[in-house]
Design an enzyme around this catalytic site. Structure first.
Site, PDB file in Angstrom:
ATOM      1  N   SER A 117       0.866  -1.175   0.000  1.00 51.67           N
ATOM      2  CA  SER A 117       0.000   0.000   0.000  1.00 51.67           C
ATOM      3  C   SER A 117       0.903   1.226   0.000  1.00 51.67           C
ATOM      4  CB  SER A 117      -0.875  -0.050   1.251  1.00 51.67           C
ATOM      5  OG  SER A 117      -1.876   0.922   1.202  1.00 51.67           O
ATOM      6  N   ARG A 366       1.045  -3.624  -6.802  1.00 53.65           N
ATOM      7  CA  ARG A 366      -0.292  -4.159  -6.513  1.00 53.65           C
ATOM      8  C   ARG A 366      -1.313  -3.297  -7.235  1.00 53.65           C
ATOM      9  NH1 ARG A 366      -4.296  -6.920  -5.848  1.00 53.65           N
ATOM     10  NH2 ARG A 366      -5.305  -7.457  -3.877  1.00 53.65           N
ATOM     11  N   CYS A 563       3.026  -6.016 -16.914  1.00 54.69           N
ATOM     12  CA  CYS A 563       3.382  -6.845 -15.750  1.00 54.69           C
ATOM     13  C   CYS A 563       4.600  -6.220 -15.063  1.00 54.69           C
ATOM     14  CB  CYS A 563       3.689  -8.271 -16.178  1.00 54.69           C
ATOM     15  SG  CYS A 563       4.355  -9.230 -14.796  1.00 54.69           S
ATOM     16  N   CYS A 588       5.912 -13.857 -10.129  1.00 58.51           N
ATOM     17  CA  CYS A 588       4.664 -13.091  -9.977  1.00 58.51           C
ATOM     18  C   CYS A 588       4.546 -12.497  -8.566  1.00 58.51           C
ATOM     19  CB  CYS A 588       3.483 -14.012 -10.262  1.00 58.51           C
ATOM     20  SG  CYS A 588       1.899 -13.265  -9.923  1.00 58.51           S
TER      21      CYS A 588
HETATM   22  C1  LIG Z   1       0.142   1.534  -4.339  1.00 55.65           C
HETATM   23  C2  LIG Z   1      -0.994   1.664  -3.362  1.00 55.65           C
HETATM   24  C3  LIG Z   1      -1.054   2.747  -2.509  1.00 55.65           C
HETATM   25  C4  LIG Z   1      -2.084   2.856  -1.600  1.00 55.65           C
HETATM   26  N1  LIG Z   1      -2.073   3.891  -0.717  1.00 55.65           N
HETATM   27  C5  LIG Z   1      -2.975   3.928   0.274  1.00 55.65           C
HETATM   28  C6  LIG Z   1      -2.890   4.896   1.293  1.00 55.65           C
HETATM   29  O1  LIG Z   1      -1.973   5.713   1.324  1.00 55.65           O
HETATM   30  N2  LIG Z   1      -3.836   4.881   2.258  1.00 55.65           N
HETATM   31  C7  LIG Z   1      -4.854   3.977   2.268  1.00 55.65           C
HETATM   32  O2  LIG Z   1      -5.695   4.010   3.174  1.00 55.65           O
HETATM   33  N3  LIG Z   1      -4.974   3.052   1.307  1.00 55.65           N
HETATM   34  C8  LIG Z   1      -4.052   2.993   0.315  1.00 55.65           C
HETATM   35  N4  LIG Z   1      -4.123   2.007  -0.629  1.00 55.65           N
HETATM   36  C9  LIG Z   1      -5.269   1.086  -0.613  1.00 55.65           C
HETATM   37  C10 LIG Z   1      -5.175   0.079   0.502  1.00 55.65           C
HETATM   38  O3  LIG Z   1      -3.953  -0.602   0.451  1.00 55.65           O
HETATM   39  C11 LIG Z   1      -6.332  -0.887   0.373  1.00 55.65           C
HETATM   40  O4  LIG Z   1      -7.523  -0.155   0.346  1.00 55.65           O
HETATM   41  C12 LIG Z   1      -6.377  -1.892   1.512  1.00 55.65           C
HETATM   42  O5  LIG Z   1      -5.199  -2.627   1.591  1.00 55.65           O
HETATM   43  C13 LIG Z   1      -7.566  -2.829   1.302  1.00 55.65           C
HETATM   44  O6  LIG Z   1      -7.616  -3.789   2.311  1.00 55.65           O
HETATM   45  P1  LIG Z   1      -8.255  -5.222   2.031  1.00 55.65           P
HETATM   46  O7  LIG Z   1      -8.160  -5.966   3.298  1.00 55.65           O
HETATM   47  O8  LIG Z   1      -9.569  -5.077   1.402  1.00 55.65           O
HETATM   48  O9  LIG Z   1      -7.316  -5.878   0.919  1.00 55.65           O
HETATM   49  P2  LIG Z   1      -5.780  -6.233   0.935  1.00 55.65           P
HETATM   50  O10 LIG Z   1      -5.012  -5.299   1.770  1.00 55.65           O
HETATM   51  O11 LIG Z   1      -5.382  -6.368  -0.490  1.00 55.65           O
HETATM   52  O12 LIG Z   1      -5.717  -7.655   1.630  1.00 55.65           O
HETATM   53  C14 LIG Z   1      -6.206  -8.807   1.023  1.00 55.65           C
HETATM   54  C15 LIG Z   1      -5.503 -10.007   1.622  1.00 55.65           C
HETATM   55  O13 LIG Z   1      -6.123 -11.185   1.129  1.00 55.65           O
HETATM   56  C16 LIG Z   1      -5.130 -12.122   0.763  1.00 55.65           C
HETATM   57  N5  LIG Z   1      -5.718 -13.004  -0.247  1.00 55.65           N
HETATM   58  C17 LIG Z   1      -6.149 -12.668  -1.478  1.00 55.65           C
HETATM   59  N6  LIG Z   1      -6.682 -13.729  -2.092  1.00 55.65           N
HETATM   60  C18 LIG Z   1      -6.585 -14.766  -1.230  1.00 55.65           C
HETATM   61  C19 LIG Z   1      -6.969 -16.137  -1.302  1.00 55.65           C
HETATM   62  N7  LIG Z   1      -7.595 -16.628  -2.362  1.00 55.65           N
HETATM   63  N8  LIG Z   1      -6.704 -16.925  -0.244  1.00 55.65           N
HETATM   64  C20 LIG Z   1      -6.095 -16.432   0.865  1.00 55.65           C
HETATM   65  N9  LIG Z   1      -5.708 -15.139   0.981  1.00 55.65           N
HETATM   66  C21 LIG Z   1      -5.968 -14.316  -0.052  1.00 55.65           C
HETATM   67  C22 LIG Z   1      -4.000 -11.262   0.254  1.00 55.65           C
HETATM   68  O14 LIG Z   1      -2.773 -11.956   0.263  1.00 55.65           O
HETATM   69  C23 LIG Z   1      -4.036 -10.091   1.225  1.00 55.65           C
HETATM   70  O15 LIG Z   1      -3.258 -10.328   2.361  1.00 55.65           O
HETATM   71  C24 LIG Z   1      -3.113   1.873  -1.574  1.00 55.65           C
HETATM   72  C25 LIG Z   1      -3.057   0.779  -2.429  1.00 55.65           C
HETATM   73  C26 LIG Z   1      -2.001   0.656  -3.305  1.00 55.65           C
HETATM   74  C27 LIG Z   1      -1.919  -0.559  -4.180  1.00 55.65           C
HETATM   75  S1  SF4 Z   2       1.833 -12.079 -13.650  1.00 54.88           S
HETATM   76 FE1  SF4 Z   2       1.684 -11.582 -11.486  1.00 54.88          FE
HETATM   77  S2  SF4 Z   2       3.008  -9.800 -11.254  1.00 54.88           S
HETATM   78 FE2  SF4 Z   2       2.591  -9.994 -13.445  1.00 54.88          FE
HETATM   79  S3  SF4 Z   2       0.809  -8.739 -13.845  1.00 54.88           S
HETATM   80 FE3  SF4 Z   2       0.055 -10.774 -13.420  1.00 54.88          FE
HETATM   81  S4  SF4 Z   2      -0.382 -10.804 -11.241  1.00 54.88           S
HETATM   82 FE4  SF4 Z   2       0.954  -9.028 -11.610  1.00 54.88          FE
END
Ligand SMILES: Cc1cc2nc3c(=O)[nH]c(=O)nc-3n(C[C@H](O)[C@H](O)[C@H](O)COP(=O)(O)OP(=O)(O)OC[C@H]3O[C@@H](n4cnc5c(N)ncnc54)[C@H](O)[C@@H]3O)c2cc1C
Ligand code: SF4
Length: 619
Positions: A117, A366, A563, A588
């Site tokens: 994030s 991500r 990618c 990946c």
């Molecule tokens: C580059 C970037 C910058 C960001 N900046 C900010 C910021 O500054 N402030 C902010 O508030 N938000 C920010 N965000 C958004 C924030 O990260 C997300 O909103 C937040 O992480 C969402 O939480 P979540 O639990 O829904 O999903 P996630 O954090 O994505 O967690 C999902 C979890 O599920 C797991 N998972 C997925 N599929 C499976 C499966 N089939 N089986 C088991 N486990 C699985 C994953 O490994 C992961 O651990 C940013 C996002 C990105 C990508």
């Molecule tokens: S192959 Fe993996 S790292 Fe590459 S774009 Fe797809 S999910 Fe992302």
């Protein structure tokens, strides 16, 4: 350590570049025919989700029975949403003296190791969930002290004032390493009695005969790269529940199946996405400004490509900064490489000095949701709920989704707990339907917040592009706070937005200097990514002939560029008559970009063996 990318890649890339610039005299004979006919396509996909094991002789006699466990609630994903939901359920169970078994599976080997994030955290939901978070030692060590925003042109930076009330205001927020925060949430959940299982990926949704969700199955392990069982083959485990929470984060692969099965996206617009690339750096102490938050838009992207940078100065005892670059995945030019845009952004004259003399210590990527309010699907169905970034509660202009993800998990748990403990409940299905969650979410601050910013992202699609969005924000958001009576639309799925390569100009990216900018290989090495090499690639293709015959032929193989881990490479065929797609699945980083942006929608990301993937430390 990640396995090395194919050594032929540079040759293949060279050939493609050479073809574009029509320097025929430089072409080695291999590249004269760029793609092979369908009949000679080498087999790429060996995964059982594409090639059924039922008719495969190699699987005859293999015991396919699965062991099953019963819980009240199963949660898929230990991100902010899944963990907040788990904590809230157990808080309620303890408060009312009820026994509620909550099991949570996470595909990362350690909680937080797949989390990436920014992150600037708005603590609103945390205050509600664990008001004593400071006493509990939550890793929120950097209150924001300074907010900067600028528009970059090629050589200069135009500062933009951040007026109070604009989405980019960060007063009261904290700069965090989200992986560490999530890990801490995991500890809180376990202390309350949640059964947390890292290293287990949910591979399949299970259904009751009445059509409701029965739970999930973790993935099978011990399968060879060619799809045959190994001697140590082990069937996955079934986890059954009264309600299953899907908290997989942005573009969950199980959620994708649920959308179709229950028609959950019928009344909303298609989700749109961005890809976020991120690095951690230790910089020269003199340039370190703990608490400072900086964002830019503009160069190196053109005005029709949505995106921008973030640079956060952490205060964790060393001069650490988190920096990243987000590119909207509705971009049109197939030659664009989000990774290379990020690398060249660091060379901007107003940015580069921060990194001179510093050291890059981590890299990752991500996808994130950008569809906002317009793209929220139906959140409940018999036996299950969608929470967090899986359905998509990201506030795009704020670049924040953690607080909304947490709150959605908490609201879902409150509604589910009421049903689980309702002695007079008469459910039509075995898996419980909990529509109250969606009703309550619509009454919550999450809904209000997302509604107020709903038009900002789509307003970037006008002739002025990103600058039109800024003007819109100034006029309509700042003055009307989203009260304008209209709701703008997104243009459609990101996979439909690429133009054919022949209609676009190739982008010449500068070579990385190895000090400020880097190549893909050395970057992926810093993500700690690792997968068991001898397993079927988890990047599955519905049709192995499509990459060469369509993606390469029409779009010049955009998967090589979008990618961020160099997984997709077009390499010369062994026959010497064209190119084939090579998938370096072991690299990946689970960002999901290929599944989103593939113009043929032929790539389906499925979970690899549990534990595989990046090994981020506080990304
Ligand atoms: C580059 C970037 C910058 C960001 N900046 C900010 C910021 O500054 N402030 C902010 O508030 N938000 C920010 N965000 C958004 C924030 O990260 C997300 O909103 C937040 O992480 C969402 O939480 P979540 O639990 O829904 O999903 P996630 O954090 O994505 O967690 C999902 C979890 O599920 C797991 N998972 C997925 N599929 C499976 C499966 N089939 N089986 C088991 N486990 C699985 C994953 O490994 C992961 O651990 C940013 C996002 C990105 C990508
Ligand atoms: S192959 Fe993996 S790292 Fe590459 S774009 Fe797809 S999910 Fe992302």
């Amino acid at each position: 350590m990640p396995l090395p990318l194919c050594t032929l890649s540079s040759q293949a890339h060279h050939c493609l570049r050479a073809l574009k610039s029509v320097k025929k005299d430089c072409l080695p004979p291999l590249c004269i025919a760029r793609w092979a006919s369908t009949s000679s396509v080498p087999r790429i996909t060996t995964h059982y989700t594409i090639h059924s094991r039922n008719k495969d002789k190699r699987w005859e006699g293999v015991n396919m029975e699965r062991f099953a466990e019963e819980a009240d609630v199963v949660i898929v994903g230990a991100g902010p949403a899944g963990l907040s939901a788990a904590i809230r359920l157990k808080q309620l169970a303890n408060e009312y003296g009820k026994e509620v078994r909550v099991c949570l599976v996470e595909k990362a080997a350690q909680i937080g190791a797949h989390t990436l994030s920014g992150a600037c955290l708005e603590p609103r939901a945390l205050e509600e969930l664990l008001p004593d978070w400071k006493e509990r030692g939550a890793p929120l060590q950097t209150p924001v002290t300074e907010d900067k925003f600028g528009i970059l042109t090629k050589n200069s930076r135009i500062p933009v004032p951040i007026l109070p009330g604009l989405p980019m205001t960060n007063h009261g927020n904290y700069i965090v390493r989200l992986g560490h925060f999530v890990n801490w949430l995991g500890e809180q959940a376990e202390a309350l009695g949640v059964e947390v299982y890292p290293g287990y990926a949910a591979a399949e949704v299970l259904f009751h005969e009445d059509g409701s969700v029965k739970g999930i199955a973790t993935n099978d392990v011990g399968i060879q790269k060619d799809g045959a069982p190994k001697t140590n083959f082990e069937r996955g485990l079934e986890l059954h529940a009264k309600v299953t929470f899907f908290a997989e984060g942005c573009h969950g692969h199980l959620a994708k199946q649920l959308y179709n099965r229950y028609n959950l996206r019928e009344k909303c617009q298609p989700q749109s996405y961005g890809i976020g690339l991120k690095e951690l750096w230790l910089i020269d102490e003199k340039k370190w400004k703990p608490g400072r938050v900086e964002h830019t838009v503009g160069w190196p992207l053109d005005r029709h490509t949505y995106g921008g940078s973030f640079l956060y100065h952490l205060n964790e005892g060393e001069p650490l900064v988190a920096l990243g670059f987000v590119v909207g995945l509705d971009y049109q030019n197939p030659y664009l490489s989000p990774f290379k845009e990020f690398q060249r952004w660091k060379h901007h004259p107003s940015v580069e000095p921060t990194f001179e003399g510093g050291k890059r210590i981590a890299y990752g990527a991500r996808a994130l949701n950008e569809g906002g309010f317009q793209s929220i699907p139906k959140l409940t169905f018999p036996g299950g709920v969608l929470i967090g970034c899986s359905p998509g509660f990201m506030n795009v202009p704020k670049i924040k989704g953690t607080h909304t993800a947490m709150k959605s998990g908490m609201l879902a748990s409150e509604a589910v707990f009421n049903q689980l403990t309702n002695e007079n409940l008469q459910s039509k299905t075995i898996g419980l339907d909990v529509p109250e969650y969606e009703e309550n979410l619509k009454k919550s601050w999450v809904w209000k917040e997302l509604y107020s910013v709903r038009n900002i992202r789509p307003s970037c699609h006008g002739v002025l592009g990103v600058y039109g969005g800024m003007i819109y924000t100034g006029i309509f958001y700042w003055i009307l706070r989203g009260m304008e009576p209209w709701t703008l639309k997104h243009p459609g799925p990101d996979s439909d937005q690429l133009k054919p390569a022949k209609d676009c100009t190739p982008i010449e990216y500068p070579k990385p200097d190895g000090k400020i900018s880097f190549d893909l290989l050395s970057s992926v090495a810093l993500s700690g990514t690792n997968h068991e090499h001898d397993q079927p690639p988890h990047l599955t293709l519905k049709d192995d002939s499509v990459p060469v015959n369509k993606n390469l032929a029409i779009y010049d193989g955009p998967e090589q560029r979008f990618c961020p881990a160099g997984v997709y490479e077009y390499v010369p065929l062994e026959t010497g008559e064209g190119l084939r797609l090579q998938i370096n699945a072991q690299n990946c980083v689970h960002c999901k970009t290929c599944d989103i942006k593939d113009p043929s929608q032929n790539i389906n990301w499925v979970v690899p063996e549990g534990g595989g993937g990046p090994a981020y430390n506080g990304m």
